[in-house]
Enzyme design. Structure first.
Site, mmCIF file in Angstrom:
data_model
loop_
_atom_site.group_PDB
_atom_site.id
_atom_site.type_symbol
_atom_site.label_atom_id
_atom_site.label_comp_id
_atom_site.label_asym_id
_atom_site.label_seq_id
_atom_site.Cartn_x
_atom_site.Cartn_y
_atom_site.Cartn_z
ATOM 1 N N SER A 1 41.252 44.759 42.754
ATOM 2 C CA SER A 1 42.091 45.263 43.834
ATOM 3 C C SER A 1 41.322 46.177 44.809
ATOM 4 O O SER A 1 40.454 47.134 44.193
ATOM 5 C CB SER A 1 43.343 45.920 43.311
ATOM 6 O OG SER A 1 44.076 46.531 44.614
ATOM 7 N N TYR B 1 47.835 51.883 37.677
ATOM 8 C CA TYR B 1 47.067 50.732 38.258
ATOM 9 C C TYR B 1 45.829 50.960 38.751
ATOM 10 O O TYR B 1 45.129 50.101 38.502
ATOM 11 C CB TYR B 1 48.381 49.946 39.320
ATOM 12 C CG TYR B 1 47.655 48.724 39.976
ATOM 13 C CD1 TYR B 1 47.705 47.388 39.261
ATOM 14 C CD2 TYR B 1 47.122 48.681 41.067
ATOM 15 C CE1 TYR B 1 47.329 46.273 39.772
ATOM 16 C CE2 TYR B 1 46.555 47.431 41.611
ATOM 17 C CZ TYR B 1 46.708 46.498 40.998
ATOM 18 O OH TYR B 1 46.426 45.105 41.390
#
Length: 252
Positions: free
Chosen positions: A136, A150
């Site tokens: 990501s 995350y």
């Protein structure tokens, strides 16, 4: 795809499902892994009769080995392994519990580690292969504070991916190890985040899963290290690290 065998985790929806459809549409053979068997079978039905469904919990090492064994049993080899499974969180650092943090590491890092360690001996025996970890942009620039653990997990995944690339580079030059770095993607990622959160499908400028899958498909055709799913993301990363105090309020 030249009949390449491509294993995809997190294939029951989103990027994984879109990638499976695109690979199958280019004459590739797909192995679909995720926990949700009904959804996996729906994706497989869109990928043709060669698609192999392997229900699996990617946070369990033995399940990833079972995925590999099933792929080898059906096709005899694996060309590409895509660690795509992941999950978000919507909690600030000050709110995190031990279980929150452990869950982010289990789903986003350890699952990929298990996949890497499962398929690597097969790639080494063949002298070739391509391992792709879907990370990501938040693993490069952690500018969304409520994604906290995350962000940390994706930073860890980036480091492991880079280190594996270094590990195999000299002895196995035809084993490619890649990181894919999307920004917001219009999937159910947001609503499925631990603690809930904004719906990623409603975020401005979110990419479609098909756009991201097309980037991964092109990466399979032309392997390289780190790939951003939009050209401008690289400049955003450089700008972030060129700032003296990243994430500080603008005092101008």
């Amino acid at each position: 795809m030249n009949d390449k065998v491509v294993v995809i985790t997190g294939a029951s929806g989103g990027i994984g499902a879109a990638l499976a459809r695109q690979v199958a549409g280019q004459a590739g053979r797909v192995v679909l892994a995720a926990r949700r068997e009904p959804e996996l079978r729906q994706v497989a039905a869109q990928c043709g009769p060669d698609a192999l469904v392997v229900p699996a919990d990617v946070t369990r090492r033995e399940d990833l080995q079972r995925v590999l064994d099933a792929a080898l049993g059906r096709f005899g080899h694996v060309d590409v392994w895509v660690n795509n499974a992941g999950r978000g969180i919507s909690k600030l650092v000050s709110e995190l519990t031990d279980e929150d943090f452990d869950e982010m590491m289990r789903v986003n890092v350890k699952s990929a580690l298990y996949g890497m360690q499962a398929v690597l001996p097969h790639f080494q025996a063949r002298g070739r292969g391509h391992l792709i970890n879907v990370s990501s942009m938040l693993g490069r620039v952690p500018y969304v504070p409520f994604r906290s653990a995350y962000n940390a997990a994706k930073h860890a995944l980036n480091a492991l991916t880079a280190n594996l690339r270094m590990e195999v580079r000299e002895r196995f030059p035809h084993i490619h190890v890649s990181t894919v770095l999307p920004g917001p993607v219009a999937t159910d990622f947001g609503v499925n985040a631990l603690g809930g959160g904004p719906d990623s499908r409603r975020l401005p400028n979110a990419q479609t899963p098909e756009e991201v899958a097309a980037v991964i498909q092109e990466l399979i055709a032309r392997p390289r290290g780190d790939v951003y799913t939009r050209p401008e993301y690289h400049a955003q990363v450089l700008a972030w690290y060129d700032t003296a105090d990243q994430g500080a309020p603008n005092k101008a």
